[in-house]
Scaffold this motif. Structure first.
Motif, PDB file in Angstrom:
ATOM      1  N   HIS A 105       0.952  -1.253  -0.106  1.00  0.00           N
ATOM      2  CA  HIS A 105      -0.131   0.101   0.150  1.00  0.00           C
ATOM      3  C   HIS A 105       0.962   1.115  -0.013  1.00  0.00           C
ATOM      4  O   HIS A 105       1.442   1.620   1.034  1.00  0.00           O
ATOM      5  CB  HIS A 105      -0.897  -0.006   1.343  1.00  0.00           C
ATOM      6  CG  HIS A 105      -1.688   1.079   1.156  1.00  0.00           C
ATOM      7  ND1 HIS A 105      -2.258   1.951   2.220  1.00  0.00           N
ATOM      8  CD2 HIS A 105      -2.724   1.699   0.299  1.00  0.00           C
ATOM      9  CE1 HIS A 105      -3.167   2.685   1.975  1.00  0.00           C
ATOM     10  NE2 HIS A 105      -3.295   2.702   0.665  1.00  0.00           N
ATOM     11  N   ARG A 106       0.722   1.912  -1.136  1.00  0.00           N
ATOM     12  CA  ARG A 106       1.475   3.184  -1.215  1.00  0.00           C
ATOM     13  C   ARG A 106       0.625   4.473  -1.360  1.00  0.00           C
ATOM     14  O   ARG A 106       0.140   4.512  -2.515  1.00  0.00           O
ATOM     15  CB  ARG A 106       2.535   3.196  -2.470  1.00  0.00           C
ATOM     16  CG  ARG A 106       3.703   2.380  -2.105  1.00  0.00           C
ATOM     17  CD  ARG A 106       4.777   2.339  -3.243  1.00  0.00           C
ATOM     18  NE  ARG A 106       5.939   1.925  -2.827  1.00  0.00           N
ATOM     19  CZ  ARG A 106       7.036   1.875  -3.284  1.00  0.00           C
ATOM     20  NH1 ARG A 106       7.279   2.865  -4.496  1.00  0.00           N
ATOM     21  NH2 ARG A 106       8.136   1.488  -3.002  1.00  0.00           N
ATOM     22  N   SER A 107      -0.018   4.979  -0.493  1.00  0.00           N
ATOM     23  CA  SER A 107      -0.720   5.961  -0.579  1.00  0.00           C
ATOM     24  C   SER A 107      -0.797   7.006  -1.699  1.00  0.00           C
ATOM     25  O   SER A 107       0.271   7.235  -1.960  1.00  0.00           O
ATOM     26  CB  SER A 107      -0.977   6.711   0.608  1.00  0.00           C
ATOM     27  OG  SER A 107      -2.139   6.933   1.376  1.00  0.00           O
ATOM     28  N   PRO A 108      -1.808   7.125  -2.476  1.00  0.00           N
ATOM     29  CA  PRO A 108      -3.218   6.558  -2.515  1.00  0.00           C
ATOM     30  C   PRO A 108      -3.572   5.471  -3.321  1.00  0.00           C
ATOM     31  O   PRO A 108      -4.293   4.935  -3.643  1.00  0.00           O
ATOM     32  CB  PRO A 108      -4.065   7.659  -3.092  1.00  0.00           C
ATOM     33  CG  PRO A 108      -3.212   8.149  -4.131  1.00  0.00           C
ATOM     34  CD  PRO A 108      -1.671   7.990  -3.557  1.00  0.00           C
ATOM     35  N   SER A 109      -2.319   4.948  -3.701  1.00  0.00           N
ATOM     36  CA  SER A 109      -2.373   3.353  -4.599  1.00  0.00           C
ATOM     37  C   SER A 109      -2.045   2.169  -3.933  1.00  0.00           C
ATOM     38  O   SER A 109      -1.385   2.139  -2.744  1.00  0.00           O
ATOM     39  CB  SER A 109      -1.728   3.613  -6.022  1.00  0.00           C
ATOM     40  OG  SER A 109      -0.553   3.771  -5.671  1.00  0.00           O
ATOM     41  N   TYR A 110      -2.192   0.937  -4.479  1.00  0.00           N
ATOM     42  CA  TYR A 110      -1.803  -0.351  -4.091  1.00  0.00           C
ATOM     43  C   TYR A 110      -0.932  -0.945  -5.303  1.00  0.00           C
ATOM     44  O   TYR A 110      -1.649  -0.835  -6.436  1.00  0.00           O
ATOM     45  CB  TYR A 110      -3.133  -1.157  -3.974  1.00  0.00           C
ATOM     46  CG  TYR A 110      -3.852  -0.942  -2.805  1.00  0.00           C
ATOM     47  CD1 TYR A 110      -3.495  -1.394  -1.368  1.00  0.00           C
ATOM     48  CD2 TYR A 110      -4.946   0.185  -2.951  1.00  0.00           C
ATOM     49  CE1 TYR A 110      -4.270  -0.792  -0.260  1.00  0.00           C
ATOM     50  CE2 TYR A 110      -5.562   0.653  -1.727  1.00  0.00           C
ATOM     51  CZ  TYR A 110      -5.336   0.087  -0.697  1.00  0.00           C
ATOM     52  OH  TYR A 110      -6.057   0.330   0.614  1.00  0.00           O
ATOM     53  N   ARG A 111       0.369  -1.276  -5.015  1.00  0.00           N
ATOM     54  CA  ARG A 111       1.110  -1.816  -6.119  1.00  0.00           C
ATOM     55  C   ARG A 111       1.363  -3.237  -5.844  1.00  0.00           C
ATOM     56  O   ARG A 111       1.576  -3.975  -4.876  1.00  0.00           O
ATOM     57  CB  ARG A 111       2.562  -1.468  -5.892  1.00  0.00           C
ATOM     58  CG  ARG A 111       3.379  -1.683  -7.149  1.00  0.00           C
ATOM     59  CD  ARG A 111       4.632  -0.872  -6.836  1.00  0.00           C
ATOM     60  NE  ARG A 111       5.775  -1.568  -6.595  1.00  0.00           N
ATOM     61  CZ  ARG A 111       6.824  -1.179  -6.306  1.00  0.00           C
ATOM     62  NH1 ARG A 111       7.252   0.049  -6.629  1.00  0.00           N
ATOM     63  NH2 ARG A 111       7.930  -2.096  -5.862  1.00  0.00           N
ATOM     64  N   VAL A 112       1.063  -4.231  -6.948  1.00  0.00           N
ATOM     65  CA  VAL A 112       1.198  -5.436  -6.501  1.00  0.00           C
ATOM     66  C   VAL A 112       2.545  -5.917  -7.508  1.00  0.00           C
ATOM     67  O   VAL A 112       2.933  -5.510  -8.533  1.00  0.00           O
ATOM     68  CB  VAL A 112       0.292  -6.418  -7.592  1.00  0.00           C
ATOM     69  CG1 VAL A 112       0.257  -7.835  -7.525  1.00  0.00           C
ATOM     70  CG2 VAL A 112      -1.333  -6.023  -7.255  1.00  0.00           C
ATOM     71  N   LYS A 113       3.269  -6.647  -6.667  1.00  0.00           N
ATOM     72  CA  LYS A 113       4.732  -7.124  -7.325  1.00  0.00           C
ATOM     73  C   LYS A 113       4.454  -8.825  -7.100  1.00  0.00           C
ATOM     74  O   LYS A 113       4.535  -9.445  -6.067  1.00  0.00           O
ATOM     75  CB  LYS A 113       5.689  -6.524  -6.479  1.00  0.00           C
ATOM     76  CG  LYS A 113       7.108  -7.126  -6.824  1.00  0.00           C
ATOM     77  CD  LYS A 113       8.151  -6.388  -6.076  1.00  0.00           C
ATOM     78  CE  LYS A 113       9.604  -7.010  -6.569  1.00  0.00           C
ATOM     79  NZ  LYS A 113      10.596  -6.560  -5.432  1.00  0.00           N
ATOM     80  N   LEU A 114       4.785  -9.554  -8.294  1.00  0.00           N
ATOM     81  CA  LEU A 114       4.867 -10.881  -8.403  1.00  0.00           C
ATOM     82  C   LEU A 114       6.146 -11.305  -9.095  1.00  0.00           C
ATOM     83  O   LEU A 114       6.627 -10.594  -9.990  1.00  0.00           O
ATOM     84  CB  LEU A 114       3.627 -11.127  -9.281  1.00  0.00           C
ATOM     85  CG  LEU A 114       2.300 -10.981  -8.529  1.00  0.00           C
ATOM     86  CD1 LEU A 114       1.271 -11.372  -9.620  1.00  0.00           C
ATOM     87  CD2 LEU A 114       2.095 -12.013  -7.342  1.00  0.00           C
TER      88      LEU A 114
END
Length: 149
Positions: A105-114
């Motif tokens: 969670h990096r305000s204001p977004s959500y970062r997905v890392k796979l």
């Protein structure tokens, strides 16, 4: 010099009410039924529950708070069934909200890392639900690719 307190006019009250009503979505369904039947349909309680439900899906918890505050302890079997259903729904959404595997969670977004077979996949989303859906979709694709080999 004496300070005087300005008395709000009817126009000020209407403006405040209009602002307050646009901040919340209308309450409906099981929550409204329970407020109407157990809490005498109090409009202030409806607004409070609606506000909690709109922002964080906290309508059930807000309803529980207001029922406790009003001293509502005995409910009919039908009301208890509705409360149990709302609790299950609340538990599901709470568990979903806490599912942050591979999500930052990096305000204001959500970062997905796979990471899959040495390749890193990243994508940012404005809401948690979309991030979770993309993550789950990618993990299914990765598992299907692995099973084909």
């Amino acid at each position: 010099m004496l300070k005087t307190k300005q008395i709000p006019t009817a126009k000020d009250q209407q403006k405040k009410q209009a602002t307050y009503e646009t901040d919340t979505a209308p309450l409906f369904g099981d929550l409204e039924l329970l407020v109407n039947e157990l809490l005498q349909g109090d409009p202030d309680i409806k607004r409070a529950i609606s506000k909690a439900d709109t922002g964080t899906r906290g309508g059930y918890r807000s309803l529980q708070y207001h029922m406790t505050k009003a001293g509502v302890t005995n409910v009919s079997p039908e009301h208890q069934r509705i409360l149990d259903t709302l609790k299950l729904d609340d538990d599901f959404h709470q568990s979903k909200a806490s599912d942050l595997k591979n999500i930052e969670h990096r305000s204001p977004s959500y970062r997905v890392k796979l990471v899959f077979e040495g390749n890193t996949f990243r994508k940012s989303f404005s809401d948690l639900s979309s991030a979770q859906q993309w993550r789950d979709h990618m993990l299914i694709m990765f598992s299907e690719t692995t099973n084909l080999e």
